[in-house]
Design a protein around this motif. Structure first.
Motif, PDB file in Angstrom:
ATOM      1  N   ALA A 535     -18.273  25.646 -16.214  1.00  5.48           N
ATOM      2  CA  ALA A 535     -17.404  24.842 -17.086  1.00  5.48           C
ATOM      3  C   ALA A 535     -18.202  24.245 -18.239  1.00  5.48           C
ATOM      4  N   ALA A 536     -19.068  25.066 -18.822  1.00  3.63           N
ATOM      5  CA  ALA A 536     -19.976  24.553 -19.855  1.00  3.63           C
ATOM      6  C   ALA A 536     -19.208  24.026 -21.061  1.00  3.63           C
ATOM      7  N   GLU A 537     -18.233  24.778 -21.516  1.00  8.32           N
ATOM      8  CA  GLU A 537     -17.503  24.342 -22.701  1.00  8.32           C
ATOM      9  C   GLU A 537     -16.716  23.062 -22.425  1.00  8.32           C
ATOM     10  N   GLU A 538     -16.081  22.977 -21.261  1.00  9.81           N
ATOM     11  CA  GLU A 538     -15.326  21.773 -20.924  1.00  9.81           C
ATOM     12  C   GLU A 538     -16.245  20.567 -20.799  1.00  9.81           C
ATOM     13  N   ARG A 539     -17.393  20.760 -20.163  1.00  8.92           N
ATOM     14  CA  ARG A 539     -18.324  19.641 -19.995  1.00  8.92           C
ATOM     15  C   ARG A 539     -18.948  19.238 -21.319  1.00  8.92           C
ATOM     16  N   LEU A 540     -19.233  20.220 -22.177  1.00  5.67           N
ATOM     17  CA  LEU A 540     -19.781  19.890 -23.486  1.00  5.67           C
ATOM     18  C   LEU A 540     -18.767  19.097 -24.297  1.00  5.67           C
ATOM     19  N   TYR A 541     -17.509  19.495 -24.234  1.00  8.68           N
ATOM     20  CA  TYR A 541     -16.484  18.748 -24.952  1.00  8.68           C
ATOM     21  C   TYR A 541     -16.332  17.341 -24.388  1.00  8.68           C
ATOM     22  N   CYS A 542     -16.385  17.236 -23.059  1.00  5.17           N
ATOM     23  CA  CYS A 542     -16.292  15.912 -22.432  1.00  5.17           C
ATOM     24  C   CYS A 542     -17.449  15.028 -22.864  1.00  5.17           C
ATOM     25  N   ALA A 543     -18.664  15.590 -22.920  1.00  2.00           N
ATOM     26  CA  ALA A 543     -19.833  14.805 -23.335  1.00  2.00           C
ATOM     27  C   ALA A 543     -19.691  14.354 -24.781  1.00  2.00           C
ATOM     28  N   ASP A 544     -19.253  15.259 -25.657  1.00  2.00           N
ATOM     29  CA  ASP A 544     -19.079  14.884 -27.062  1.00  2.00           C
ATOM     30  C   ASP A 544     -18.009  13.811 -27.205  1.00  2.00           C
ATOM     31  N   ALA A 545     -16.900  13.984 -26.475  1.00  5.94           N
ATOM     32  CA  ALA A 545     -15.836  12.988 -26.556  1.00  5.94           C
ATOM     33  C   ALA A 545     -16.299  11.645 -26.003  1.00  5.94           C
ATOM     34  N   ALA A 546     -17.073  11.655 -24.921  1.00  5.49           N
ATOM     35  CA  ALA A 546     -17.567  10.391 -24.355  1.00  5.49           C
ATOM     36  C   ALA A 546     -18.495   9.680 -25.333  1.00  5.49           C
ATOM     37  N   ARG A 547     -19.357  10.445 -26.002  1.00  8.54           N
ATOM     38  CA  ARG A 547     -20.229   9.821 -27.006  1.00  8.54           C
ATOM     39  C   ARG A 547     -19.416   9.305 -28.188  1.00  8.54           C
ATOM     40  N   SER A 548     -18.373  10.035 -28.554  1.00  6.21           N
ATOM     41  CA  SER A 548     -17.514   9.558 -29.635  1.00  6.21           C
ATOM     42  C   SER A 548     -16.827   8.260 -29.251  1.00  6.21           C
ATOM     43  N   VAL A 549     -16.335   8.187 -28.016  1.00  6.79           N
ATOM     44  CA  VAL A 549     -15.717   6.948 -27.551  1.00  6.79           C
ATOM     45  C   VAL A 549     -16.741   5.822 -27.530  1.00  6.79           C
ATOM     46  N   ALA A 550     -17.955   6.121 -27.087  1.00  5.05           N
ATOM     47  CA  ALA A 550     -19.003   5.093 -27.074  1.00  5.05           C
ATOM     48  C   ALA A 550     -19.281   4.591 -28.482  1.00  5.05           C
ATOM     49  N   GLY A 551     -19.339   5.516 -29.456  1.00  2.60           N
ATOM     50  CA  GLY A 551     -19.550   5.087 -30.836  1.00  2.60           C
ATOM     51  C   GLY A 551     -18.406   4.233 -31.345  1.00  2.60           C
ATOM     52  N   MET A 552     -17.182   4.594 -30.979  1.00  2.00           N
ATOM     53  CA  MET A 552     -16.042   3.804 -31.413  1.00  2.00           C
ATOM     54  C   MET A 552     -16.056   2.419 -30.767  1.00  2.00           C
ATOM     55  N   LEU A 553     -16.439   2.360 -29.504  1.00  2.00           N
ATOM     56  CA  LEU A 553     -16.517   1.056 -28.846  1.00  2.00           C
ATOM     57  C   LEU A 553     -17.580   0.178 -29.493  1.00  2.00           C
ATOM     58  N   ARG A 554     -18.696   0.783 -29.860  1.00  4.25           N
ATOM     59  CA  ARG A 554     -19.732  -0.008 -30.541  1.00  4.25           C
ATOM     60  C   ARG A 554     -19.261  -0.448 -31.922  1.00  4.25           C
ATOM     61  N   ALA A 555     -18.515   0.411 -32.614  1.00  8.63           N
ATOM     62  CA  ALA A 555     -17.967   0.008 -33.913  1.00  8.63           C
ATOM     63  C   ALA A 555     -16.962  -1.122 -33.736  1.00  8.63           C
ATOM     64  N   THR A 556     -16.169  -1.058 -32.668  1.00  5.47           N
ATOM     65  CA  THR A 556     -15.234  -2.143 -32.386  1.00  5.47           C
ATOM     66  C   THR A 556     -15.987  -3.436 -32.074  1.00  5.47           C
ATOM     67  N   ALA A 557     -17.069  -3.323 -31.325  1.00  3.90           N
ATOM     68  CA  ALA A 557     -17.878  -4.516 -31.029  1.00  3.90           C
ATOM     69  C   ALA A 557     -18.467  -5.093 -32.312  1.00  3.90           C
ATOM     70  N   ALA A 558     -18.902  -4.218 -33.222  1.00  3.32           N
ATOM     71  CA  ALA A 558     -19.432  -4.704 -34.494  1.00  3.32           C
ATOM     72  C   ALA A 558     -18.349  -5.407 -35.299  1.00  3.32           C
TER      73      ALA A 558
END
Length: 879
Positions: A535-558
């Motif tokens: 499930a490499a493609e699914e996991r890669l997409y999940c990892a990218d989406a999780a990092r994107s969510v993390a970036g958005m959460l940090r932007a919200t915190a800022a």
């Protein structure tokens, strides 16, 4: 109100000043858009207009009323007109010269079922008879306008007006306002923002990984699914399995040769050692072939980016089997949203949640084969050689049992008298011979193997001790013979053990253990490579989406940190960016109040309610003053839209808006100012978490559609900033008790004592009062009172209180035994009380039909497109 899109905002317009600027449809729409836009709200589907006017303005502003009635929207437009002052001719300025014409004249435009009029002839704000206030006292009017701006109250008042003749009533009110001082609310808001955002300790700090049992099912499948698929990674008929089996068979033959070498024949004959050497050599060659295959698999198992379908095909050509993904990544967006809701629901700060998402991305992201190449060196030929000794080295410590047997054998073999005492040397000589033979048998090159000295020394020491005992005890010959036989048996067992350990040590030194370890390590590396391709493609997409969510959460915190930052104090006289900037919500009027319209006639701002309501009373002809009465009500607007305490003379009670009992509050308004309860900051932080989840709601759809890119992230960050500003506006406009207009959790909101530090019992007592005329203050002048209906049952009552206090208030009513029915539970948490709508007598209201003015021919083409006409009326036009 359940969401920002469904929220119904009341648009407030003051036609007593600045009406000329609202002479076109576009001007009205621009004014509405300005108010709603500054509040962070979209165009309403069902517009609600609260218009402040004078009785004379009903006919003077017919054009404006027609424009408002024809406002284009999806649903119906509802208008509530708040009339301030007496009818034309009732009084002139400050003199009590009352004229007989006290009829209320309105145009036919305001007869619609969606329009109602509330006529407050005198706001009755004086607390004593000696305190003479103007009928349109701005401080009292600001509170009344603020109350009617609550959508729930607006709609209920309009519905009740429809039940009255001509949809017109004179109000009577009794209000209780519960709120916090400005500085307390400001401090609590900033503390909640700080708690909501969390500390910025660095994104790379370690964080406790969320247990797999708490992960939502879609994410748990991606995290743990690959670990359960490590078996069967080699196809039985594949190249990888053939190479692995060949090497394993060579090592198995070597193990069989080692078993033969460890026996006594192995000590006596060199053939068994030679067979073992040959099998180890073959095993090394087979291991090298398997290592080369693993290297090809790693190099072809995905580049620096991630495993791909092509890399999976190359692994299949090498005989490796990558399991199917089994639709494991179909609900990644749903899983990420559920995880975010779980973590935020647990009270974690935004930055902490972002760290969890970053850790999740690291766990689920597939590792390319090239990233595993460095681990191949751990199983190279050099590593195997380093892991085994090139020469035989005897164990550093001989087992104690062997030493004990050697000493006992020497002791028993030495129980002889002279001259038979020479037989005591048999056991030590045997240990010496075995040591020489074993060292020679395990020779490496030209050097014999080292043999442990412990057994030889123990045998010699035992023999000496036996001879000494025999010399002293003089044992018979049969005892010496028996002892020698037993000693030889112990010697044989000790030698067997010594040779076994020496053979094992020598075989390990020759690489049997290291080869087996290298084979297993290489196979594990292949299994890990296959797992990383699952499930490499699914996991890669999940990892990218999780990092994107993390970036958005940090932007919200800022963004939250920016909101919580102390605002710089502007120097006196310095021009600022305006009271409606995002960083000035807590020190400005409501965002639904508009700044100055910039009209050419210099009309005052209809959004500054405290100042706009400070105009002189219009004269009998309906003309309005063109300037603000700064001498009477000077100063900036205070927190409730009224003049700030600084506008009044300083005294012992120079902060009436904070004390709750100030002289400047109208007598129908009681203020209960709390100092904040123990749950205030935690509740506001929870509201902010709900706000964040509401702002991120569209982003989860982008994640599910595979469109969680920079554009979706930028839009979400903008939405977060807008909703944070809207949250500030909600806190300021509706108070602390009202929950935010976003999806909230299922937990009940805390009590008034927990939020404000006040008791809801006072609210229950006020709202539950008997419906008599003594409970409210009638906002009518004595002369206007003669125009009201004399029927006591004709008046309609509205009992209202904050919806968040419904449970507490109803419990208090049940406890007192007198529950009140049909109470209105409002979305605002600031006001509670009673409103009485008293209809006018029959014949007091005249409705006129406007005629088209001759001035219409001079209108521009743009004006001709407007849905109304300039209107005049004559006495015989009355209906």
């Amino acid at each position: 109100m359940t969401s920002p899109e469904d929220a119904t905002a009341v648009v407030r317009l003051d036609l007593r000043a600045g009406a000329a600027a609202l002479a076109t449809t576009q001007a009205v729409r621009d004014r509405v858009a300005e108010q709603l836009g500054r509040a962070g709200l979209p165009e309403p589907d069902y517009p609600l207009f609260l218009v402040t006017d004078t009785p004379a303005g009903l006919t003077d502003h017919q054009l404006q009323y027609e424009l408002l009635s024809g406002y284009r929207a999806v649903g119906e437009t509802r208008i509530l007109v708040l009339l301030v002052g007496s009818s034309p001719g009732s009084y002139d300025g400050g003199e009590e010269a009352y004229l007989p014409d006290r009829r209320l004249v309105r145009p036919t435009t305001l007869r619609a079922s969606t329009t109602g009029l509330v006529w407050a002839g005198d706001l009755r704000s004086a607390r004593t008879a000696l305190d003479r206030r103007e009928p349109d006292d701005p401080a009292s009017l600001a509170v009344l306008v603020d109350l009617l701006s609550v959508p729930d109250v607006f709609v209920r008042v309009l519905e009740n007006l429809r039940k009255l003749p001509d949809s017109i009533a004179a109000p009577g009110v009794r209000l209780l306002e519960q709120d916090l001082p400005t500085e307390v609310r400001d401090r609590a808001w900033r503390d909640a923002l700080t708690r909501f955002a969390g500390e910025d300790t660095g994104a790379g700090d370690p964080v406790d990984i969320v247990p797999d049992s708490r992960l939502p099912e879609p994410l748990r499948a991606l995290v743990t699914g690959r670990d359960s698929r490590g078996q069967g990674h080699r196809r039985p008929d594949g190249q990888a399995n053939l190479a692995h089996r060949t090497c394993a068979e060579s090592l198995d033959r070597a193990d069989e040769d080692l078993v033969a070498l460890r026996s006594f024949p192995g000590l006596l004959h060199p053939a068994r050692r030679d067979a073992l050497e040959a099998d180890l050599h073959q095993a090394r060659e087979d291991l090298g072939g398997f290592r080369a295959l693993v290297e090809r698999a790693l190099q072809g198992g995905g580049g620096a980016a991630a495993p791909t379908a092509e890399a999976t095909a190359r692994l299949g050509a090498l005989g490796l089997r990558v399991p199917a993904a089994d639709r494991a990544g179909e609900r990644v967006g749903e899983g990420l949203r559920e995880l975010a809701g779980t973590l935020l629901g647990d009270g974690l700060a935004l930055r902490s949640v972002a760290q969890h998402f970053t850790a999740l991305a690291g766990r689920v992201e597939p590792v390319p084969g090239t990233a595993l190449l460095h681990r191949l060196a751990d199983h190279s030929e050099e590593s195997v050689t380093r892991g085994s000794a090139t020469e035989y080295a005897a164990p550093l410590r001989t087992p104690g049992a062997v030493l004990l047997m050697a000493g006992a054998a020497g002791l028993l073999g030495g129980l002889w008298q002279w001259p038979a005492v020479l037989a005591a040397l048999v056991v030590p000589v045997l240990f010496v011979v075995v040591a020489l033979l074993g060292a020679n048998r395990l020779r490496t090159g030209r050097r014999a193997a080292r043999w442990t000295m412990g057994p030889r020394v123990a045998a010699v020491a035992g023999a000496v001790a036996g001879a000494a005992v025999a010399y002293a005890a003089d044992p018979p010959l049969w005892l010496g013979g028996t002892g020698l036989i037993v000693g030889l048996g112990l010697t044989a067992e000790a030698v067997r053990r010594l040779w076994r350990d020496a053979a094992d040590s020598w075989a390990a030194g020759r690489g049997t253990t290291a080869l087996r370890t290298a084979l297993d390590g290489l196979d594990d590396l292949l299994a890990e490579l296959v797992r990383e391709h699952w499930a490499a493609e699914e996991r890669l997409y999940c990892a990218d989406a999780a990092r994107s969510v993390a970036g958005m959460l940090r932007a919200t915190a800022a963004a939250a940190d920016a909101q919580a930052a102390p605002e710089p104090l502007a120097p006196a006289g310095a021009g600022g960016s305006g009271p409606y900037e995002d960083d000035d919500w807590l020190s400005a009027p409501s965002a639904l109040e508009t700044p100055e319209s910039g009209a050419a006639d210099g009309d005052a701002d209809d959004g500054d309610w405290a100042a706009a309501h400070a105009w002189d009373t219009p004269d009998r002809n309906g003309d309005h003053d063109a300037g603000r009465d700064d001498d009477r009500y000077g100063g900036d607007p205070g927190p409730y839209g009224a003049p700030s305490p600084a506008a009044y003379p300083a005294g012992p009670d120079d902060a009436p808006w904070e004390s709750g009992e100030g002289d400047h509050a109208p007598r129908w308004l009681d203020r209960e100012i709390g100092e904040g309860g123990p749950d205030l900051v935690a509740t506001l932080a929870g509201d902010l978490r709900n706000t964040a989840m509401a702002a991120m709601a569209p982003y989860w759809g982008a994640v599910e559609r595979g469109q969680a890119g920079a554009l979706a992230l930028a839009r979400t960050e903008q939405r977060v900033r807008e909703l944070l500003s809207a949250a500030r506006h909600h806190l300021w406009h509706y108070g602390v008790l009202a929950p935010p207009p976003y999806p909230a959790d299922h937990r009940a909101r805390t009590t008034a004592a927990g939020l404000l530090g006040t008791d809801s019992l006072r609210v229950a007592e006020l709202v539950g009062r008997e419906a008599d005329r003594g409970a409210v203050v009638q906002l009518s002048s004595p002369e206007q009172g003669a125009l009201l209906s004399r029927d006591p049952g004709a008046a309609l009552w509205i009992r209202f209180a904050p919806g968040t206090l419904q449970g507490e208030i109803e419990a208090a009513w049940r406890k007192s035994g007198s529950p009140v029915e049909e109470a209105l539970w409002t979305s605002s948490g600031r006001y509670a009380g009673l409103i009485r709508l008293t209809p006018l007598r029959m014949g007091v209201v005249d409705t006129v039909l406007p005629r088209q003015s001759t001035a219409g021919s001079a209108r521009t083409d743009a004006d001709r497109a407007e849905p109304s006409v300039h209107a005049e009326f004559k006495e015989d036009d009355r209906w």
